[in-house]
Design a protein around this motif. Structure first.
Motif, PDB file in Angstrom:
ATOM      1  N   LYS A   3       0.845  -1.191   0.000  1.00 14.90           N
ATOM      2  CA  LYS A   3       0.000   0.000   0.000  1.00 14.90           C
ATOM      3  C   LYS A   3       0.877   1.236   0.000  1.00 14.90           C
ATOM      4  O   LYS A   3       1.857   1.297   0.750  1.00 14.90           O
TER       5      LYS A   3
ATOM      6  N   SER B 178      -6.702   5.656   4.647  1.00 14.22           N
ATOM      7  CA  SER B 178      -6.781   4.898   3.393  1.00 14.22           C
ATOM      8  C   SER B 178      -7.210   3.456   3.675  1.00 14.22           C
ATOM      9  O   SER B 178      -7.996   2.857   2.936  1.00 14.22           O
TER      10      SER B 178
ATOM     11  N   LYS C  84       5.051   1.972  -3.143  1.00 15.66           N
ATOM     12  CA  LYS C  84       5.041   3.389  -3.519  1.00 15.66           C
ATOM     13  C   LYS C  84       5.276   3.500  -5.008  1.00 15.66           C
ATOM     14  O   LYS C  84       5.940   2.646  -5.606  1.00 15.66           O
TER      15      LYS C  84
ATOM     16  N   LYS D 111       5.450   2.409   8.290  1.00 18.30           N
ATOM     17  CA  LYS D 111       4.219   3.077   8.756  1.00 18.30           C
ATOM     18  C   LYS D 111       3.134   2.042   9.045  1.00 18.30           C
ATOM     19  O   LYS D 111       2.467   2.097  10.081  1.00 18.30           O
TER      20      LYS D 111
HETATM   21  O1  LIG Z   1      -2.783   6.567   1.764  1.00 20.79           O
HETATM   22  C1  LIG Z   1      -1.970   5.718   1.441  1.00 20.79           C
HETATM   23  O2  LIG Z   1      -2.257   4.569   1.162  1.00 20.79           O
HETATM   24  C2  LIG Z   1      -0.502   6.048   1.349  1.00 20.79           C
HETATM   25  C3  LIG Z   1      -0.111   7.438   1.709  1.00 20.79           C
HETATM   26  C4  LIG Z   1       1.347   7.617   1.432  1.00 20.79           C
HETATM   27  O3  LIG Z   1       1.786   7.466   0.320  1.00 20.79           O
HETATM   28  C5  LIG Z   1       2.255   7.949   2.514  1.00 20.79           C
HETATM   29  O4  LIG Z   1       1.902   7.809   3.693  1.00 20.79           O
HETATM   30  O5  LIG Z   1       3.389   8.336   2.218  1.00 20.79           O
END
Ligand SMILES: O=C(O)CCC(=O)C(=O)O
Ligand SMILES: NC(=O)C1=CN([C@@H]2O[C@H](COP(=O)(O)OP(=O)(O)OC[C@H]3O[C@@H](n4cnc5c(N)ncnc54)[C@H](O)[C@@H]3O)[C@@H](O)[C@H]2O)C=CC1
Length: 428
Positions: free
Chosen positions: A84, A362, A120, A108
């Protein structure tokens, strides 16, 4: 590092340190794994993404010419579940940065305990110079190019720098057309009418605010009247400035890619929000601007880098005057910068914790898409607060217990779940 003339450098250019985003991430991952007692085999597994796809996409431009764009999708580790993470449209996207960003997503997801690994994506482009038609064709081309490795149970994209809910909508539509069924769970950060979640747009900033509140308690700083500086006035930075302003803080500085605004008595954030464009640009409307470098060094209580990476480095960390630095952006402080801030007793709340509100909501969006039942704004806020308060304190307590800075503590917390999942799967 420390080369002559670095202070004059245009902030869009990269320092030598930035070449090491991936390397510095690897160094802290190794340190965290060592502290947790994992073997070198685990480090070998986690030091790079499992998958990295590079794609080249021909896109018809409005003037009839065809331009070939390069894009990436990195999938760091999918032991816990589907990967994700957001997609970035920026002229400075590069392969190593996308890899590092995917690793930070894994961390994260571990820190806030989501059933995901990290991914990513990025495309080298400058959306500020592209028409809506060109952006739509590029967004759709990207989905076609990566379609084999993404999907609601494989890898779920989302917004990041210079991408937004409209781009998510085009990407979702393209994926649904390819698969020939409606697939809202393919991507998050969508408009509400297409299965987006209440609270996703402001979620990153809200998570940062919760971390600021918790950090301020530790340092006995009252939010009401606190002097706050925010670098970046896009999705993360502008909502954050607004929330702090509404909470009674004095937002004395904000910036965008072109410069920064400073007012010692506080800026009128509502006015600036009204005037900013969809790329988070507002400073070009003013004459008395300062530079992003000067902004970071302003005398303030709380500093929030909410733009791009490599902003606080060995060059300027000595000059940071804030008591608390909370990283809304990904990778705004280099390893050397982190060390200087920690040595100076500045409380640094790292990106992998502070900016995890976005991926948390998300996840809520994806859950709602999967169950086809949607939650209220209040429900989302309540759930987000619970996750973030608990995650902050978990990382903070780890850092106190181990007598280490919060970045290393966050890596220790974040790396554990994917390591254990990899071990149970028999990969190590
Ligand atoms: O909302 C998401 O899935 C990812 C958000 C994101 O790219 C980040 O936290 O850097
Ligand atoms: N949008 C999200 O949900 C999340 C964003 N982040 C991170 O937060 C940071 C900001 O992202 P968003 O607000 O979504 O992006 P955005 O595209 O909405 O806004 C970016 C802001 O940064 C400014 N900026 C761009 N280049 C700059 C430069 N060279 N110097 C100073 N400012 C510059 C832009 O002018 C704009 O104000 C990024 O590091 C992103 O990865 C992290 C977690 C989630």
């Amino acid at each position: 590092m420390g080369e002559v003339g670095v202070t004059e450098r245009n902030i869009e250019q990269k320092s030598d340190e930035s070449m090491n985003l991936l390397t510095s991430t690897q160094i802290v991952i190794k340190e965290a794994l060592d502290k947790l007692g994992y073997t070198d085999e685990m480090y070998q597994l986690l030091k790079e993404p499992l998958r990295m796809l590079t794609v080249r996409m021909p896109v018809r431009m409005d003037d009839g010419s065809t331009k070939i764009f390069t894009g990436y999708r990195a999938q760091h580790n999918d032991a816990v579940g589907p990967t994700k993470g957001g997609v970035r449209f920026h002229p400075e996207v590069d392969e190593d940065e996308v890899k590092a960003l995917s690793m930070w997503m894994s961390l994260k997801c571990g820190i806030v305990d989501l059933p995901y690994g990290g991914g990513k994506g990025g495309i080298i482009c400058d959306p500020r110079t592209m028409s809506m038609g060109e952006l739509e064709r590029l967004s759709r081309a990207y989905v076609r190019a990566i379609s084999q490795i993404v999907g609601p149970t494989k890898d779920i994209p989302a917004p990041d720098v210079y991408t937004n809910s409209q781009i998510m909508a085009w990407m979702m539509d393209e994926y649904s057309r390819l698969r020939e069924y409606d697939s809202p769970g393919f991507i998050t950060g969508k408009p509400l009418v297409l299965g987006g979640s209440h609270g996703r747009e402001k979620a990153t900033a809200q998570g940062v605010v919760i971390c600021i509140e918790e950090a301020a308690k530790k340092r006995a700083i009252a939010i009401n009247g606190a002097r706050v500086v925010v670098q970046g006035f896009g999705n993360a930075g502008s909502y954050l400035a607004k929330f702090m302003y509404d909470a009674g803080a004095k937002v004395i500085g904000i910036s965008d890619a072109y410069g920064a605004l400073y007012a010692p008595d506080g800026l009128d954030i509502d006015y600036l929000l009204d005037r900013r464009d969809s790329f988070g640009t507002v400073t070009n409307l003013f004459e008395n601007t300062i530079t992003n470098k000067e902004l970071l060094e302003l005398d303030c209580d709380i500093l929030v880098p909410a733009a791009i990476s490599n902003q606080i480095t060995a060059d300027n960390a000595q000059n940071i005057k804030a008591s608390i630095v909370v990283e809304a952006a990904n990778g705004p402080t280099t390893l050397e910068g982190t060390k200087v801030l920690s040595d100076r007793g500045i409380l640094l709340v790292p990106d992998v914790l502070a900016s995890s509100g976005g991926v948390t909501v998300s996840y809520f969006e994806w859950v709602q898409n999967n169950q086809g039942y949607y939650w209220s704004d209040e429900e989302v806020n309540e759930k987000l607060r619970k996750v973030l308060v608990q995650s902050f304190n978990n990382v903070y307590d780890t850092s106190e217990r181990q007598n280490i800075n919060m970045r290393l503590a966050a890596y220790m917390v974040g790396v554990r779940k994917m390591s254990e999942a990899s071990r149970f799967r028999g990969w190590i």
